[in-house]
Design an enzyme around this catalytic site. Structure first.
Site, PDB file in Angstrom:
ATOM      1  N   SER A 240      44.684  25.923  35.865  1.00 38.62           N
ATOM      2  CA  SER A 240      44.681  27.241  35.230  1.00 38.62           C
ATOM      3  C   SER A 240      46.066  27.740  34.844  1.00 38.62           C
ATOM      4  CB  SER A 240      44.019  28.265  36.166  1.00 38.62           C
ATOM      5  OG  SER A 240      44.656  28.261  37.432  1.00 38.62           O
TER       6      SER A 240
ATOM      7  N   ASP B 218      46.957  38.136  39.292  1.00 35.94           N
ATOM      8  CA  ASP B 218      45.708  38.236  40.041  1.00 35.94           C
ATOM      9  C   ASP B 218      45.921  37.576  41.403  1.00 35.94           C
ATOM     10  OD1 ASP B 218      45.523  35.501  39.660  1.00 35.94           O
ATOM     11  OD2 ASP B 218      43.897  35.589  38.205  1.00 35.94           O
TER      12      ASP B 218
ATOM     13  N   HIS C  31      47.426  33.782  40.399  1.00 35.80           N
ATOM     14  CA  HIS C  31      48.200  33.406  39.213  1.00 35.80           C
ATOM     15  C   HIS C  31      49.387  34.334  38.974  1.00 35.80           C
ATOM     16  CE1 HIS C  31      44.043  31.879  38.321  1.00 35.80           C
ATOM     17  NE2 HIS C  31      44.762  30.790  38.135  1.00 35.80           N
TER      18      HIS C  31
END
Length: 369
Positions: free
Chosen positions: A42, A334, A337
């Site tokens: 990600s 978040d 991340h």
């Protein structure tokens, strides 16, 4: 009648014409800028997971993308741009598009070219294959990403021929950002911990990664930009395990994996004299921001900007979450991340060093090599 035949013949040549024009553009640009193939999780996913029908591992809801130029969710697990975007900016090229978006276009009979680079990265992906069938897949593990790359290479061979493709691949940059999810998974799974010790698990990670790097090499890859694992024990979700302080065990094994990875890369280059690589020490880069946040412009290093609960880390960033307004001040977007602001700093160091972060050469030097 004759004119109709000529017109039909002309239209039938259009696909070949577009491929020919792509080839001309490719050959013209070959000596100017490198093409980037991206593999990973990600941290570099630019939207592949949006094309996995049943995946819940998507950055497709508000408030993701709130600081991206479009101000909308776009598959990036960030408030704005991610590392893949900033690397492309450094090189002066467009961000490599998601592989599954190109596949979707080709299924709709649209003209698609893979000559401009491709991203295979997928949020939630790890080094290991999850052995799940394609329909119910939540992400694209690294072995499957490499499988997709091999398919692309086959199509490029048909378009431009073997010799031109080999020249192209020898100058292209293969970015690999992977491993964090494997360690996240280990420390969140009693089953994995019962099956192997942390050392055995990390050893398996490095050997499995080398297998995939070797597959890329066998398919023409020669220049690699490879990132180590960051201080994952200090992300908000892992801080919850240790009363808001960094989860030291996860950090310890991230460091051990990074040491093994650096040794792997050194030995691999001794085996394969024609490869070049740049290793980015993600751990050192994020540790500096945690140790001296103010000097880098950050005021909050423990709490996520977007999330729910303690440290905004008990649940992910959801539409019902309250988002911080001063996002430039936050290290984490978040629960897991980094923010766009932090990522920009990481890529600056990846691209130009100093050697504490990028070794044995920087990405800028890798491009020129």
């Amino acid at each position: 009648m004759g004119k109709s035949v000529i017109m039909l013949w002309s239209f039938s040549l259009l696909p070949s014409f577009f491929i020919f024009m792509n080839l001309l553009g490719f050959l013209e640009a070959q000596n100017k800028t490198p093409i980037v193939y991206v593999f990973g999780d990600s941290l570099v996913d630019v939207g592949n997971n949006n094309y996995l029908a049943l995946s819940i591992e998507r950055a497709a809801l508000p408030h993701y993308g709130i600081d991206y130029p479009t101000k909308k969710p776009n598959g990036r697990f960030s408030n704005g741009k991610n590392a893949a975007d900033f690397i492309a900016e450094k090189l002066g090229i467009p961000t490599s598009p998601p592989y599954l978006s190109l596949v979707s276009k080709s299924r709709n009979n649209k003209n698609v070219s893979f000559l401009g680079g491709v991203s295979f990265a997928s949020g939630g992906a790890g080094i290991f294959s999850d052995k799940i069938d394609e329909i119910s897949r939540q992400n694209i593990p690294l072995p499957n990403q490499v499988d997709y790359y091999i398919k692309v290479q086959g199509q490029l061979t048909e378009q431009i021929g073997g010799p031109a493709l080999q020249c192209h691949l020898s100058k292209s940059i293969f970015v690999v950002v992977i491993g964090s999810n494997d360690l996240f998974g280990y420390f969140n799974s009693k089953d994995l911990q019962n099956k192997s010790t942390p050392q055995q698990y990390v050893d398996s990670m490095t050997s499995s990664l080398k297998l995939q790097l070797q597959r890329l090499y066998e398919q023409g890859a020669r220049k690699f930009e490879i990132a180590g694992i960051g201080a994952i024990g200090c992300c908000p979700s892992n801080r919850l395990k240790n009363k808001t302080e960094c989860f030291s065990e996860a950090n310890y094994w991230a460091l051990k994996y990074n040491e093994d990875l650096k040794t792997l890369l050194k030995n691999w280059q001794l085996e394969k004299k024609d490869i070049r690589y740049s290793y980015f020490d993600t751990y050192a880069a994020i540790e500096d921001l945690i140790q001296s946040p103010i000097s880098y412009g950050f005021r909050e290093i423990k709490t996520a900007c977007c999330g729910i609960g303690k440290l905004n880390a008990e649940l992910p960033c959801l539409p019902i979450s309250i988002v911080c307004s001063n996002r430039q001040d936050y290290l984490f977007w978040d629960p897991v991340h980094p923010t766009e602001a932090a990522t920009r700093i990481f890529v600056d160091r990846l691209f130009d060093g100093p050697s504490r972060y990028a070794s044995p050469i920087t990405m800028r030097q890798l491009v020129a090599a």
